[in-house]
Write a protein that holds these residues in place. Structure first.
Motif, mmCIF file in Angstrom:
data_model
loop_
_atom_site.group_PDB
_atom_site.id
_atom_site.type_symbol
_atom_site.label_atom_id
_atom_site.label_comp_id
_atom_site.label_asym_id
_atom_site.label_seq_id
_atom_site.Cartn_x
_atom_site.Cartn_y
_atom_site.Cartn_z
ATOM 1 N N GLN A 5 0.852 -1.263 -0.235
ATOM 2 C CA GLN A 5 -0.086 0.077 -0.011
ATOM 3 C C GLN A 5 0.972 1.235 0.166
ATOM 4 O O GLN A 5 2.072 1.340 0.379
ATOM 5 C CB GLN A 5 -0.872 -0.069 1.375
ATOM 6 C CG GLN A 5 -2.111 -0.720 1.177
ATOM 7 C CD GLN A 5 -2.894 -0.459 2.568
ATOM 8 O OE1 GLN A 5 -2.348 -0.010 3.573
ATOM 9 N NE2 GLN A 5 -4.069 -0.741 2.252
ATOM 10 N N CYS A 6 0.474 2.161 -0.408
ATOM 11 C CA CYS A 6 0.880 3.538 -0.578
ATOM 12 C C CYS A 6 1.117 4.040 0.872
ATOM 13 O O CYS A 6 -0.192 4.106 1.524
ATOM 14 C CB CYS A 6 0.435 4.719 -1.316
ATOM 15 S SG CYS A 6 1.110 6.210 -0.925
ATOM 16 N N ALA A 7 1.961 4.284 1.549
ATOM 17 C CA ALA A 7 2.249 4.823 2.897
ATOM 18 C C ALA A 7 1.562 6.184 3.245
ATOM 19 O O ALA A 7 0.780 6.611 4.253
ATOM 20 C CB ALA A 7 3.570 4.900 3.556
ATOM 21 N N GLY B 103 -2.555 5.282 1.000
ATOM 22 C CA GLY B 103 -3.190 4.154 1.440
ATOM 23 C C GLY B 103 -3.498 3.330 -0.050
ATOM 24 O O GLY B 103 -4.325 2.106 0.294
ATOM 25 N N VAL B 104 -3.530 3.768 -1.286
ATOM 26 C CA VAL B 104 -3.792 2.835 -2.400
ATOM 27 C C VAL B 104 -3.254 1.783 -2.431
ATOM 28 O O VAL B 104 -2.073 1.692 -2.138
ATOM 29 C CB VAL B 104 -3.706 4.037 -3.535
ATOM 30 C CG1 VAL B 104 -2.316 3.832 -4.163
ATOM 31 C CG2 VAL B 104 -4.646 3.331 -4.456
ATOM 32 N N ASP B 105 -3.747 0.804 -2.969
ATOM 33 C CA ASP B 105 -3.297 -0.648 -3.470
ATOM 34 C C ASP B 105 -2.271 -0.532 -4.603
ATOM 35 O O ASP B 105 -2.516 0.035 -5.601
ATOM 36 C CB ASP B 105 -4.367 -1.679 -3.857
ATOM 37 C CG ASP B 105 -4.042 -2.895 -3.830
ATOM 38 O OD1 ASP B 105 -2.910 -3.321 -4.548
ATOM 39 O OD2 ASP B 105 -4.482 -3.934 -3.315
ATOM 40 N N SER C 118 5.405 3.680 -1.813
ATOM 41 C CA SER C 118 4.504 5.119 -2.417
ATOM 42 C C SER C 118 3.827 4.897 -3.534
ATOM 43 O O SER C 118 4.646 3.876 -4.532
ATOM 44 C CB SER C 118 5.519 6.279 -2.455
ATOM 45 O OG SER C 118 5.013 7.441 -2.994
ATOM 46 N N CYS C 119 2.920 5.424 -4.078
ATOM 47 C CA CYS C 119 2.508 5.409 -5.245
ATOM 48 C C CYS C 119 3.103 6.507 -6.033
ATOM 49 O O CYS C 119 3.736 7.318 -5.275
ATOM 50 C CB CYS C 119 0.731 5.628 -5.279
ATOM 51 S SG CYS C 119 0.287 7.320 -5.098
ATOM 52 N N HIS C 120 3.090 6.570 -7.417
ATOM 53 C CA HIS C 120 3.680 7.632 -8.184
ATOM 54 C C HIS C 120 3.268 8.910 -7.862
ATOM 55 O O HIS C 120 4.086 9.951 -7.553
ATOM 56 C CB HIS C 120 3.626 7.113 -9.751
ATOM 57 C CG HIS C 120 4.672 6.108 -9.947
ATOM 58 N ND1 HIS C 120 5.791 6.203 -10.109
ATOM 59 C CD2 HIS C 120 4.296 4.884 -10.196
ATOM 60 C CE1 HIS C 120 6.666 4.926 -10.254
ATOM 61 N NE2 HIS C 120 5.476 4.098 -10.391
ATOM 62 N N PRO C 121 1.924 9.171 -7.807
ATOM 63 C CA PRO C 121 1.550 10.534 -7.562
ATOM 64 C C PRO C 121 1.886 11.122 -6.094
ATOM 65 O O PRO C 121 2.533 12.245 -6.116
ATOM 66 C CB PRO C 121 -0.104 10.533 -7.559
ATOM 67 C CG PRO C 121 -0.413 9.199 -8.419
ATOM 68 C CD PRO C 121 0.599 8.200 -8.069
ATOM 69 N N CYS C 122 2.034 10.280 -5.269
ATOM 70 C CA CYS C 122 2.364 10.681 -3.888
ATOM 71 C C CYS C 122 4.001 10.917 -4.057
ATOM 72 O O CYS C 122 4.579 11.897 -3.292
ATOM 73 C CB CYS C 122 2.099 9.624 -2.765
ATOM 74 S SG CYS C 122 0.462 9.615 -2.234
ATOM 75 N N ALA C 123 4.799 9.962 -4.597
ATOM 76 C CA ALA C 123 6.273 10.240 -4.797
ATOM 77 C C ALA C 123 6.289 11.586 -5.411
ATOM 78 O O ALA C 123 7.355 12.258 -5.105
ATOM 79 C CB ALA C 123 6.701 9.003 -5.638
ATOM 80 N N GLU D 280 -2.076 16.839 0.416
ATOM 81 C CA GLU D 280 -3.426 17.134 -0.011
ATOM 82 C C GLU D 280 -3.809 15.448 -0.109
ATOM 83 O O GLU D 280 -4.941 14.984 -0.126
ATOM 84 C CB GLU D 280 -3.911 17.879 -1.051
ATOM 85 C CG GLU D 280 -3.376 17.503 -2.496
ATOM 86 C CD GLU D 280 -2.016 18.147 -2.590
ATOM 87 O OE1 GLU D 280 -1.364 18.525 -1.732
ATOM 88 O OE2 GLU D 280 -1.699 17.894 -3.756
ATOM 89 N N ARG D 281 -2.818 14.657 -0.410
ATOM 90 C CA ARG D 281 -3.263 13.004 -0.710
ATOM 91 C C ARG D 281 -2.937 12.149 0.556
ATOM 92 O O ARG D 281 -3.383 10.991 0.544
ATOM 93 C CB ARG D 281 -2.135 12.594 -1.685
ATOM 94 C CG ARG D 281 -2.581 12.752 -3.242
ATOM 95 C CD ARG D 281 -1.604 12.504 -4.431
ATOM 96 N NE ARG D 281 -1.803 11.061 -4.429
ATOM 97 C CZ ARG D 281 -2.593 10.280 -5.047
ATOM 98 N NH1 ARG D 281 -3.432 10.851 -5.982
ATOM 99 N NH2 ARG D 281 -2.551 8.846 -4.973
ATOM 100 N N THR D 282 -2.524 12.907 1.756
ATOM 101 C CA THR D 282 -2.246 12.071 2.982
ATOM 102 C C THR D 282 -3.677 11.638 3.389
ATOM 103 O O THR D 282 -4.541 12.299 3.646
ATOM 104 C CB THR D 282 -1.361 12.877 4.061
ATOM 105 O OG1 THR D 282 -0.290 13.237 3.409
ATOM 106 C CG2 THR D 282 -0.985 11.938 5.135
HETATM 107 ZN ZN LIG Z 1 0.020 7.273 -2.493
#
Ligand SMILES: [Zn+2]
Ligand SMILES: [Zn+2]
Ligand SMILES: [Zn+2]
Length: 322
Positions: free
Chosen positions: A4-6, A9-11, A30-35, A82-84
């Motif tokens: 999961q993205c820390a 939370g996305v799978d 991490s997912c790419h957008p959060c990174a 904003e994604r947290t």
């Molecule tokens: Zn993410």
């Protein structure tokens, strides 16, 4: 189960048992957008200063610094974005909890910083970030020493909640005498300067703050137990990770803490539990473990003027997503 993205939370579509395959930011998947958000949040301030294998990053939002090994990705210890996604279980009541820990002067200061009216207070997310500030300050305080200026640390798990993991990219401090940056988590003495004669190493160590702590543990057969000891935050966190609960933690100069622990051992030696199955691994051979009814008053062992009770800092709820 998938990684999961820390942060959001996305799978991530990659099984947890498979290493790599997803970006890691500040040690966490991490997912790419959060990174990408994390990348934009930080600017590189120092790249391998003095040839040391470290980069110092600075947060564009709060100006906080974080150390990170070249080639790795990091983000601010404090700032969320904003994604947290934090669960209600983590956030609920955090703002009130923070207010309860502050004195009236600190509350007034905070109202001024956030430009709040006397009847308003910060929200739970802001409180979460402020608790992170306190966590970071406390950890860095353990490495503060005369003649050194701390530049940046790296606490695994933050900004989502420290894991207590002692392994990190280090606490980087500048030795005022020679100006060289060094990981003081690994080596407290300056590796560049000639060591001064005498007991400099010992003196330096003696003044570094340490924790004297007491944790409780409910043993399935032996019943309630207490364990006392000394060490850093990571040491206490290792007990909590093993199922123990914090009873008391006091920060004081190293030499006082060591002396206090010696006294406790002398007093309670006869009632020590000793090696026993079912103890948390971190309790070792049980020599500082005693039955729960034994009265242990840590504060009595320390001089009040330079001892600070930091128990509540171990009671905070932190997100656990790992
Ligand atoms: Zn993410
Ligand atoms: Zn920040
Ligand atoms: Zn030096």
């Amino acid at each position: 189960m998938n990684k999961q993205c820390a942060n959001c939370g996305v799978d991530l579509g990659v099984p947890t048992g498979v290493s790599g395959r997803v970006p890691a930011v500040a040690w966490m998947n991490s997912c790419h957008p959060c990174a990408e958000i994390a990348r934009q949040m930080m600017e590189l301030e120092q790249d391998r200063p003095d040839g040391k294998p470290i980069q110092i990053w600075r947060c564009r939002l709060c100006a906080g610094r974080r150390a990170c090994r070249p080639g790795w990705r990091t983000r601010c210890h404090i700032c969320l974005d904003e994604r947290t996604t934090l669960t209600d279980a983590v956030l609920d009541g955090l703002a009130d909890e923070l207010r309860a820990q502050l004195d009236p002067e600190q509350i007034a200061d905070l109202r001024e910083v956030f430009q709040l009216s006397p009847s308003d207070w910060i929200d739970d997310v802001q409180a979460f970030e402020l608790f992170s500030v306190l966590d970071l300050d406390e950890e860095l305080l353990l490495f503060e020493r005369p003649g050194w200026t701390i530049v940046a640390g790296d606490l695994i798990g933050m900004p989502w909640g420290p894991t207590g993991d002692a392994e990190s990219h280090g606490i980087w401090s500048r030795h005022d005498a020679c100006g060289v940056l060094q990981n003081v988590r690994r080596l407290p003495e300056c590796a560049t300067c000639e060591p001064e004669p005498g007991s400099r190493t010992h003196r330096a160590r003696a003044n570094r703050p340490q924790l004297l702590y007491l944790v409780s543990f409910n043993h399935p057969e032996l019943g309630p137990l207490l364990k006392y000891g000394h060490g850093d935050r990571a040491r206490v966190m290792s007990h909590l990770a093993g199922g123990a609960e914090i009873v008391c933690a006091i920060q004081a100069p190293h030499q006082h803490v060591v002396a206090a622990e010696r006294n406790l051992r002398r007093t309670h030696n006869a009632v020590q539990v000793g090696p026993a199955a079912g103890l948390p691994l971190s309790f070792g051979r049980g020599s500082e473990v005693v039955p729960g009814h034994v009265g242990i008053a840590l504060m009595n062992e320390l001089a009040r003027k330079d001892a600070v009770v930091v128990t509540s800092t171990f009671r905070r709820r932190h997100p656990r997503r790992r």
